[in-house]
Design a protein around this motif. Structure first.
Motif, PDB file in Angstrom:
ATOM      1  N   LYS A 234       0.836  -1.198   0.000  1.00  0.00           N
ATOM      2  CA  LYS A 234       0.000   0.000   0.000  1.00  0.00           C
ATOM      3  C   LYS A 234       0.874   1.252   0.000  1.00  0.00           C
ATOM      4  N   GLU A 235       2.047   1.158   0.636  1.00  0.00           N
ATOM      5  CA  GLU A 235       2.948   2.302   0.692  1.00  0.00           C
ATOM      6  C   GLU A 235       3.474   2.655  -0.700  1.00  0.00           C
ATOM      7  N   ALA A 236       3.724   1.631  -1.526  1.00  0.00           N
ATOM      8  CA  ALA A 236       4.219   1.874  -2.885  1.00  0.00           C
ATOM      9  C   ALA A 236       3.175   2.615  -3.725  1.00  0.00           C
ATOM     10  N   LEU A 237       1.899   2.330  -3.479  1.00  0.00           N
ATOM     11  CA  LEU A 237       0.835   3.007  -4.232  1.00  0.00           C
ATOM     12  C   LEU A 237       0.843   4.512  -3.950  1.00  0.00           C
ATOM     13  N   LYS A 238       1.232   4.871  -2.730  1.00  0.00           N
ATOM     14  CA  LYS A 238       1.235   6.290  -2.348  1.00  0.00           C
ATOM     15  C   LYS A 238       2.373   7.063  -3.014  1.00  0.00           C
ATOM     16  N   VAL A 239       3.367   6.347  -3.535  1.00  0.00           N
ATOM     17  CA  VAL A 239       4.496   7.013  -4.189  1.00  0.00           C
ATOM     18  C   VAL A 239       4.127   7.446  -5.603  1.00  0.00           C
ATOM     19  N   VAL A 240       3.153   6.765  -6.206  1.00  0.00           N
ATOM     20  CA  VAL A 240       2.850   6.973  -7.623  1.00  0.00           C
ATOM     21  C   VAL A 240       2.411   8.404  -7.909  1.00  0.00           C
ATOM     22  N   ALA A 241       1.490   8.932  -7.113  1.00  0.00           N
ATOM     23  CA  ALA A 241       0.973  10.288  -7.367  1.00  0.00           C
ATOM     24  C   ALA A 241       2.068  11.348  -7.290  1.00  0.00           C
ATOM     25  N   PRO A 242       2.886  11.408  -6.208  1.00  0.00           N
ATOM     26  CA  PRO A 242       3.964  12.413  -6.189  1.00  0.00           C
ATOM     27  C   PRO A 242       5.005  12.183  -7.272  1.00  0.00           C
TER      28      PRO A 242
END
Length: 453
Positions: A234-242
């Motif tokens: 789930k943490e990797a998904l949060k990197v995509v937008a920035p």
């Protein structure tokens, strides 16, 4: 229920709100590997990779930059790509980036040219001197650095051949240093041949690099982005937008301004799946809720009864998700609720919940034509309860069979729907809706008046 309608309604609503507490640690996942049975070979293999290798290396993100006007391989474009890549390295969660002209990559052609020159000099009778040895030494020191920048190059046969050529060259040099003069011509000829092979190998590695990071038509560049995180987390998904925002702003600030750019890879795909699923769920939630509400309004020709009927279904849905979160995450130790599960549960519950409520409320309305509303509720529940309960048990039991499946997504869908149907059958339809109907009385049919009231 009819005698103590307010108390029953308050108690049931309170009980249905309690599972909402579990939603504080509700989380969803797109990780299909985590839901696989632990004994499956692919899951075991991936877990082994996680334990022994940098997880971000397994499936890096990639950024594609498509230039509409510039040659992507010209000097200005390559400098722009370097600027973009360096900014991407500053995004939190990024371990490193790989691109064509990163660090030492530009030296490949220079080294290849130098090795060809040495081979020519040797073929013309020149001897081995300190400058030639220093040049070969520079190549030997360079290749490990190159492999550190581009780890996947070690899979290239050309890279392996370069390493073998260097080993052979150093062996020949050692022989030259220890052999008698009469053996030198043969050894120098052998060194010349091996140096030529090294020059060709270096150029082949450069071609490999070009093919991996620049398109043949010269329009598109690729930047690999290796994360410090598990690409399925789930943490990797949060990197995509920035990361995408960093790509957008950095491209617009370089010579490649106006170029198309795309960010893909496993984490990006999963982030897009979650975003699309959220949008779809919002659309489905609105359409299904409004659609069911309108159908019930038309059927009953009233406004209040449809509102609390649909409201109880939505209350049940939230309670079901709360109980499912507690069961799947806390009890069964699943990583998270699979992203598609809430939508499946919602669609089934709003359909079955509305159906059961329609059966009950329609019967209450029929009875209310000839007797007071409280008696109508008593007769309606008594005459429809067994049928609706049996239907609920059959439906819940059918979906419960899915919990025998080893795949988490199937287990969660079956278990979640079964829980929701049982709550709807034995709590919402049996207790809450009758109590609300008794409380609302004749206002349930507002603005229509029933005969006998």
């Amino acid at each position: 229920i009819v005698k103590h309608a307010v108390v029953v309604a308050l108690v049931i609503i309170t009980l249905l709100l309690l599972p909402y507490i579990a939603l504080s640690h509700y989380s969803r996942s797109v990780d299909m590997l985590s839901q696989m049975p632990k004994g499956v070979e692919s899951a075991k293999g991936f877990q082994l990779l996680r334990e022994h290798f940098q997880v971000g290396e397994l499936t890096p993100l990639y950024v594609l930059i498509e230039s509409q006007e510039n040659d992507i391989a010209d000097t200005r474009s390559l400098e722009a790509i370097s600027e973009i890549a360096q900014r991407l390295e500053n995004v939190e969660g990024v371990s490193r980036v790989e691109y064509y002209n990163k660090g030492v990559s530009g030296q490949l052609s220079d080294f290849s040219t130098r090795m060809s020159a040495i081979a020519d000099e040797l073929s013309q009778g020149a001897g081995l001197d300190a400058d030639k040895i220093a040049a070969i030494q520079a190549v030997s020191e360079y290749m490990p650095q190159f492999a550190a920048y581009y780890p996947k190059v070690i899979l290239s046969q050309n890279f392996a051949q370069v390493e073998a050529d260097l080993t052979e060259i150093w062996a020949i040099i050692d022989q030259i240093n220890t052999s008698p003069p009469e053996d030198l011509p043969a050894l120098l000829a052998k060194l010349q041949e091996q140096t030529t092979r090294l020059a060709n190998g270096l150029e082949s590695v450069n071609h490999w690099l070009f093919a991996n990071y620049l398109s043949e038509d010269g329009t598109t560049a690729r930047i690999n982005v290796v994360l410090t995180l598990d690409p399925y987390s789930k943490e990797a998904l949060k990197v995509v937008a920035p990361l995408r925002e960093a790509v957008r702003t950095s491209v617009s600030a370089t010579e490649l301004k106006g170029s198309s750019h795309y960010t893909g890879g496993e984490a990006a795909i999963n982030a897009d799946i979650m975003r699309t699923n959220d949008a779809d769920f919002g659309r489905v939630f609105g359409l299904a809720t409004v659609g069911v509400l309108l159908v019930i309004m038309v059927l009953l020709r009233s406004l209040l009864a449809p509102l609390y009927m649909v409201g109880t279904v939505l209350l049940n849905y939230g309670a079901t998700i709360g109980i499912s979160t507690w069961l799947f995450i806390d009890v069964l130790n699943h990583n998270a609720v699979i992203y598609m599960v809430p939508m499946f549960i919602f669609v089934v519950l709003i359909a079955t919940g509305a159906d059961y409520n329609i059966f009950l409320i329609s019967r209450i309305r029929e009875e209310a034509h000839r007797r007071p509303i409280r008696e109508a509720v008593i007769h309606a529940v008594a005459n429809t309860g067994a049928v609706i309960t049996a239907a609920g048990i059959i439906l819940a039991g059918t979906f419960a069979t899915l919990t025998s499946a080893p795949l988490h997504v199937v287990l969660q869908i079956g278990g979640g729907i079964a829980i929701g149907v049982l709550i709807d059958t034995f709590v919402v339809r049996a207790l809450l809706v009758p109590s609300l109907a008794a409380i609302a009385g004749r206002w349930s049919w507002w603005p229509r008046r029933l005969s006998g009231q």
